[in-house]
Design an enzyme around this catalytic site. Sequence first.
Site, PDB file in Angstrom:
ATOM      1  N   ARG A  97       0.847  -1.187   0.000  1.00 50.42           N
ATOM      2  CA  ARG A  97       0.000   0.000   0.000  1.00 50.42           C
ATOM      3  C   ARG A  97       0.885   1.240   0.000  1.00 50.42           C
ATOM      4  O   ARG A  97       1.740   1.388   0.870  1.00 50.42           O
ATOM      5  CB  ARG A  97      -0.886  -0.016   1.256  1.00 50.42           C
ATOM      6  N   HIS A 142      -3.289  10.830   0.937  1.00 48.85           N
ATOM      7  CA  HIS A 142      -2.710  10.603   2.268  1.00 48.85           C
ATOM      8  C   HIS A 142      -2.091  11.923   2.756  1.00 48.85           C
ATOM      9  O   HIS A 142      -0.870  12.042   2.882  1.00 48.85           O
ATOM     10  CB  HIS A 142      -1.685   9.462   2.204  1.00 48.85           C
ATOM     11  N   GLU A 187      -7.435   8.174   6.925  1.00 44.73           N
ATOM     12  CA  GLU A 187      -7.664   8.801   8.234  1.00 44.73           C
ATOM     13  C   GLU A 187      -8.233  10.214   8.151  1.00 44.73           C
ATOM     14  O   GLU A 187      -7.552  11.195   8.465  1.00 44.73           O
ATOM     15  CB  GLU A 187      -6.367   8.807   9.070  1.00 44.73           C
ATOM     16  N   ASN A 328      -6.963   1.767  10.297  1.00 43.40           N
ATOM     17  CA  ASN A 328      -5.622   1.897  10.880  1.00 43.40           C
ATOM     18  C   ASN A 328      -5.781   1.870  12.388  1.00 43.40           C
ATOM     19  O   ASN A 328      -6.659   2.557  12.927  1.00 43.40           O
ATOM     20  CB  ASN A 328      -4.977   3.224  10.475  1.00 43.40           C
ATOM     21  N   TYR A 330      -3.763   1.852  16.280  1.00 38.85           N
ATOM     22  CA  TYR A 330      -2.580   1.954  17.132  1.00 38.85           C
ATOM     23  C   TYR A 330      -2.956   1.850  18.600  1.00 38.85           C
ATOM     24  O   TYR A 330      -2.861   0.802  19.199  1.00 38.85           O
ATOM     25  CB  TYR A 330      -1.821   3.261  16.835  1.00 38.85           C
ATOM     26  N   GLU A 398      -3.254  -0.327   8.452  1.00 36.37           N
ATOM     27  CA  GLU A 398      -2.035   0.106   9.168  1.00 36.37           C
ATOM     28  C   GLU A 398      -2.088  -0.451  10.573  1.00 36.37           C
ATOM     29  O   GLU A 398      -3.141  -0.415  11.218  1.00 36.37           O
ATOM     30  CB  GLU A 398      -1.952   1.635   9.322  1.00 36.37           C
TER      31      GLU A 398
END
Length: 504
Positions: A97, A142, A187, A328, A330, A398
């Site tokens: 990606r 992005h 995002e 994504n 985290y 991600e």
Amino acid sequence: MKLAVLLCSALAVCHGAEVKQSRKFPNYFVFGVGTAAYQIEGAWNEDGKGENIWDYLTHTNPSAIVDQSNGDIACDSYHNYKRDIEMLRELGVSVYRFSVSWSRILPEGLSYYINEAGITYYNNLIDELLKYNIQPMITIYHWDLPQRLQELGGFMNPLIADWFEDYARIVFKTFGDRVKFFATFNEPSEICSGYGSLGKAPMLNETGFGDYLCARNLLLAHAKAYHLYNDEFRPTQGGVIGFILAVSSTEPLTDSEEDKFAVELYSQATWGIYTDPIYSKEGGFPKELVERVAAKSAAQGYSRSRLPDFSEEEKAFILGTSDFFGVNHYSGSYVSQTLYTSQHAIPSALDDIEMGTYAPDEWLQSASSWFQLMPNSVHIFLKLINARYPGVRIYITENGWSSREGIVDEDRVNYYRSALEGVLDALDEGINVHGYLAWSLMDNFEWMAGYSERFGLYEVDFNDPNRTRTPRKSAFIYKNIMKTRMVDHDYEPESYVMTIDEGH
Ligand SMILES: *[C@@H]1O[C@H](CO)[C@@H](O)[C@H](O)[C@H]1NC(C)=O
Ligand SMILES: *[C@@H]1O[C@H](CO)[C@@H](O)[C@H](O)[C@H]1NC(C)=O
């Protein structure tokens, strides 16, 4: 047996437990890695590329970046892309990606002038990937808006939907014969934080206004590009196109109804605002959030809500415009209204929801201040998504760990192992996860944190003009997971020399 499974998941890492050793990722599940144009390409003004908002921010306001650095050279992937692809072959990924830089293709953002050298760069990259059977996934946007479009208002100008559609048309037309996997935006919460706070370029700090206006316009831009692909390109190109969100893991601080509602409202404000319009049954922004912002706006004396709603026609236009849920992930935290502190600007999105988060000190802290390791975090966020939109097809686009500079990365190794156990837990429950893309292939320009936070499977030496890339231990561990399609907690690489396995 049941108890063992519960214990294992409570501890996040289940070292050598027989119940888990045998679990395999299904055949349809794809593995890969990701990067983004501004973070790796460099060559910021070469071969006709135009200026974007990150070029502008880092050049005019360098102190906004922790180490005063910029992406002028970054990993220099514009010149080193063949080495990048060699690394993908070393790892044995099936998907790569990357994002396309809008201002490399359209230097002024508008489609009247196309920079052919930019097209050539991406054509070379795509052809080289296909030569080795690596499936390209393109993120169309992005975070690197052409500066010219920013001067025209950027995502606060409703015309962004037309400008984005024109740009997306060039991307589909030029690359869609070979690329079958697209995401429109990466995002949106971070894109829009550049309007509602100082968190990202263009740092407009229009708190409680700019972020909501951006959300609305961005969703319409996404839907326009989706319909364009669906109507004009999919019939001959046959690919898929989706949307990529950031979702963190959240749990209520206590069992109280108030805290459970706090998690719901927090989800609505941080990601539901972008996903309910696409994936919910009725479409439109999340109900409680709409009511909350309307009530707050009225109490503050505004004659209209600061979150402008969609018309019925717009709701219908946006609903269903994504072939998969790209996510994504985290960090994670506990959420509660009792944790709210009144230190936020008025008005602002944080003041609107009156919510606070909490991460216990015991949770491992990454190199990024916003990123703590919540136990079982990957399993938790996958359950949150599946509960909100049952059965939705998910790709984790991600996920990874941030450390300081340096080659030793035991924490990253542990992170990937427990994260992928979390994916297996979700698969066991029937959650529809189809792929996992590690973030990131290599260290790169980490936005406001510059080069002070590293997410790479490969370390990059930013003092070396060649930007030499060296695999960390986590690169070998992730390679083994992809190869065996299992998470083996006892696996140790035989040596730290990377080679390309047969067939890659
Ligand atoms: C950002 O905006 C808020 C008002 O919404 C204000 O309180 C704050 O000082 C601003 N920050 C900067 C650095 O301008
Ligand atoms: C950089 O690459 C050039 C050309 O391949 C090579 O001659 C040189 O030794 C390299 N420098 C370093 C520091 O690795």
